[in-house]
Design a protein around this motif. Structure first.
Motif, PDB file in Angstrom:
ATOM      1  N   LEU A 119      58.580 -47.966  71.917  1.00 32.70           N
ATOM      2  CA  LEU A 119      57.847 -48.999  72.654  1.00 32.70           C
ATOM      3  C   LEU A 119      58.780 -50.110  73.135  1.00 32.70           C
ATOM      4  CD1 LEU A 119      54.628 -49.318  70.454  1.00 32.70           C
ATOM      5  CD2 LEU A 119      54.772 -48.430  72.783  1.00 32.70           C
ATOM      6  N   LEU A 120      59.763 -50.477  72.329  1.00 33.16           N
ATOM      7  CA  LEU A 120      60.679 -51.531  72.742  1.00 33.16           C
ATOM      8  C   LEU A 120      61.643 -51.051  73.826  1.00 33.16           C
ATOM      9  CD1 LEU A 120      61.383 -53.242  69.322  1.00 33.16           C
ATOM     10  CD2 LEU A 120      60.121 -54.172  71.257  1.00 33.16           C
ATOM     11  N   VAL A 121      62.010 -49.790  73.800  1.00 31.15           N
ATOM     12  CA  VAL A 121      62.822 -49.232  74.886  1.00 31.15           C
ATOM     13  C   VAL A 121      62.026 -49.242  76.190  1.00 31.15           C
ATOM     14  CG1 VAL A 121      63.849 -47.102  75.762  1.00 31.15           C
ATOM     15  CG2 VAL A 121      64.336 -47.846  73.427  1.00 31.15           C
ATOM     16  N   VAL A 122      60.752 -48.842  76.107  1.00 31.77           N
ATOM     17  CA  VAL A 122      59.892 -48.871  77.299  1.00 31.77           C
ATOM     18  C   VAL A 122      59.738 -50.296  77.805  1.00 31.77           C
ATOM     19  CG1 VAL A 122      57.537 -48.461  78.123  1.00 31.77           C
ATOM     20  CG2 VAL A 122      58.657 -46.764  76.671  1.00 31.77           C
ATOM     21  N   PHE A 123      59.562 -51.248  76.882  1.00 31.97           N
ATOM     22  CA  PHE A 123      59.436 -52.646  77.293  1.00 31.97           C
ATOM     23  C   PHE A 123      60.692 -53.114  78.021  1.00 31.97           C
ATOM     24  CE2 PHE A 123      60.195 -57.161  76.517  1.00 31.97           C
ATOM     25  CZ  PHE A 123      59.038 -57.714  77.051  1.00 31.97           C
ATOM     26  N   ALA A 124      61.873 -52.724  77.511  1.00 29.13           N
ATOM     27  CA  ALA A 124      63.123 -53.120  78.159  1.00 29.13           C
ATOM     28  C   ALA A 124      63.204 -52.559  79.568  1.00 29.13           C
ATOM     29  CB  ALA A 124      64.314 -52.647  77.325  1.00 29.13           C
ATOM     30  N   LEU A 125      62.714 -51.335  79.747  1.00 28.32           N
ATOM     31  CA  LEU A 125      62.733 -50.720  81.078  1.00 28.32           C
ATOM     32  C   LEU A 125      61.769 -51.412  82.035  1.00 28.32           C
ATOM     33  CD1 LEU A 125      62.822 -46.945  80.039  1.00 28.32           C
ATOM     34  CD2 LEU A 125      64.665 -48.230  81.146  1.00 28.32           C
ATOM     35  N   LEU A 140      69.773 -46.153  77.524  1.00 26.12           N
ATOM     36  CA  LEU A 140      69.289 -45.273  76.452  1.00 26.12           C
ATOM     37  C   LEU A 140      70.365 -44.994  75.407  1.00 26.12           C
ATOM     38  CD1 LEU A 140      67.132 -42.706  78.495  1.00 26.12           C
ATOM     39  CD2 LEU A 140      66.349 -44.603  77.055  1.00 26.12           C
ATOM     40  N   LEU A 141      71.612 -44.866  75.837  1.00 28.01           N
ATOM     41  CA  LEU A 141      72.693 -44.648  74.875  1.00 28.01           C
ATOM     42  C   LEU A 141      72.831 -45.862  73.966  1.00 28.01           C
ATOM     43  CD1 LEU A 141      75.039 -43.023  73.740  1.00 28.01           C
ATOM     44  CD2 LEU A 141      76.496 -43.994  75.533  1.00 28.01           C
ATOM     45  N   GLY A 142      72.771 -47.040  74.532  1.00 27.99           N
ATOM     46  CA  GLY A 142      72.849 -48.251  73.712  1.00 27.99           C
ATOM     47  C   GLY A 142      71.693 -48.338  72.740  1.00 27.99           C
ATOM     48  N   ALA A 143      70.496 -48.001  73.211  1.00 27.09           N
ATOM     49  CA  ALA A 143      69.319 -48.033  72.337  1.00 27.09           C
ATOM     50  C   ALA A 143      69.481 -47.046  71.199  1.00 27.09           C
ATOM     51  CB  ALA A 143      68.059 -47.722  73.145  1.00 27.09           C
TER      52      ALA A 143
END
Length: 310
Positions: free
Chosen positions: A105-111, A307-310
């Motif tokens: 969810l936080l990756v999606v939020f960042a996007l 995504l790699l950083g995440a």
């Protein structure tokens, strides 16, 4: 518990219950709002009251141990419960299932942060935080009735609460835990009831394996900064930032934020506004606050990011 019953239970654990652990923690990973204190309440309700995986006193022992360790306390309690239920694979299943939903969810939020910024205010976050007050209060009252049923233990609990509220510091929290343990050892032996039998399987992991894990912990803590400096590698630098944050910070999720801000915003790796937006989002998603790291990895100004950083 008889030895034959213990043996049978022991033989069933390693793989048969991994799916059960994963499903239970995935449900909590999708629904556990409110931060580490609320998570401990959810765990108690689910695994002590409903599923009867362990006794109240055993759960209290695990919580006390994990509060004493650095890093995310609620995640560590979850991993300990997974270990108790299904061995090492259960530990991994509990961690993965509880952590993955909020990280995604936080990756999606960042996007989607730029487009969402103007659409959503902070009212929904405030509402979720207010709702968790009831969850936390329920957990505290339930554990208080069981773990502090007489005047000496209730007095010790209230005194400890007052000190950590008046002096909110990770060092004070550790000192209070140590002091309370010494007081209990010296003066509260007679007031304590006989411990309930437990079927914890931590003893399956030998002292040798424990020492190996401790050595790896220290080696990474010392070696990662050196390796990141020598090789000037972005991936090593990113791993070192978050490893040191998890390894050196006591007190759970919110306590780690100043250190993360210093190491990311202060070093020019993440913009200040992006850091604050991600922290607000981390408050609003279920699961452990430490998955904020996935968001920060997404918005790093230097590689690796995305995504790699995440």
């Amino acid at each position: 518990m008889t030895s034959s019953h213990a043996t049978a239970s022991h033989e069933q654990r390693p793989t048969a219950r991994v799916g059960e652990v994963f499903a239970a923690f995935l449900k909590l990973g999708l629904t556990s709002f409110g931060g580490p204190t609320a998570h401990l309440g959810f765990f108690r309700e689910e695994f002590v009251s409903k599923r009867k995986w362990l006794s109240e006193s055993a759960y209290a022992d695990v919580v006390a141990l994990c509060q004493f360790l650095p890093g995310p306390a609620s995640s560590q309690v979850g991993m300990a419960l997974g270990l108790q239920r299904a061995g090492s694979l259960g530990l991994l299943a509990a961690w993965f299932a509880f952590t993955l939903p909020s990280a995604i969810l936080l990756v999606v939020f960042a996007l989607a942060a730029n487009s969402l910024d103007s659409l959503l205010g902070d009212g929904w976050i405030i509402g979720l935080k207010a709702a968790t007050v009831a969850v936390v209060a329920h957990a505290v009252l339930g554990m208080a009735r069981t773990l502090a049923p007489d005047a000496p233990r209730a007095t010790l609990a209230v005194a400890a609460m007052a000190i950590v509220l008046l002096f909110p510091s990770p060092i004070v929290q550790v000192a209070v835990i140590l002091a309370a343990g010494m007081i209990g050892l010296l003066w509260l032996r007679n007031s304590a009831e006989a411990p309930e039998p437990t079927d914890f399987i931590f003893a399956r992991h030998s002292r040798r394996s424990a020492l190996i894990c401790l050595a790896i912990f220290v080696l990474l803590l010392v070696g990662l900064p050196v390796a990141a400096a020598i090789f000037d590698n972005g991936v090593l630098r990113l791993i070192e930032i978050f490893y040191s944050s998890g390894a050196l910070v006591f007190g759970g999720g919110h306590v780690v934020l100043p250190m993360l801000e210093t190491q990311t915003v202060g070093a020019g790796l993440v913009e200040h506004d992006a850091f604050l937006a991600g922290y607000a989002a981390a408050q609003a998603v279920p699961g452990p606050l430490f998955t904020f790291a996935a968001y920060l990895g997404m918005v790093f100004q230097s590689g690796p990011s995305g995504l790699l950083g995440a």
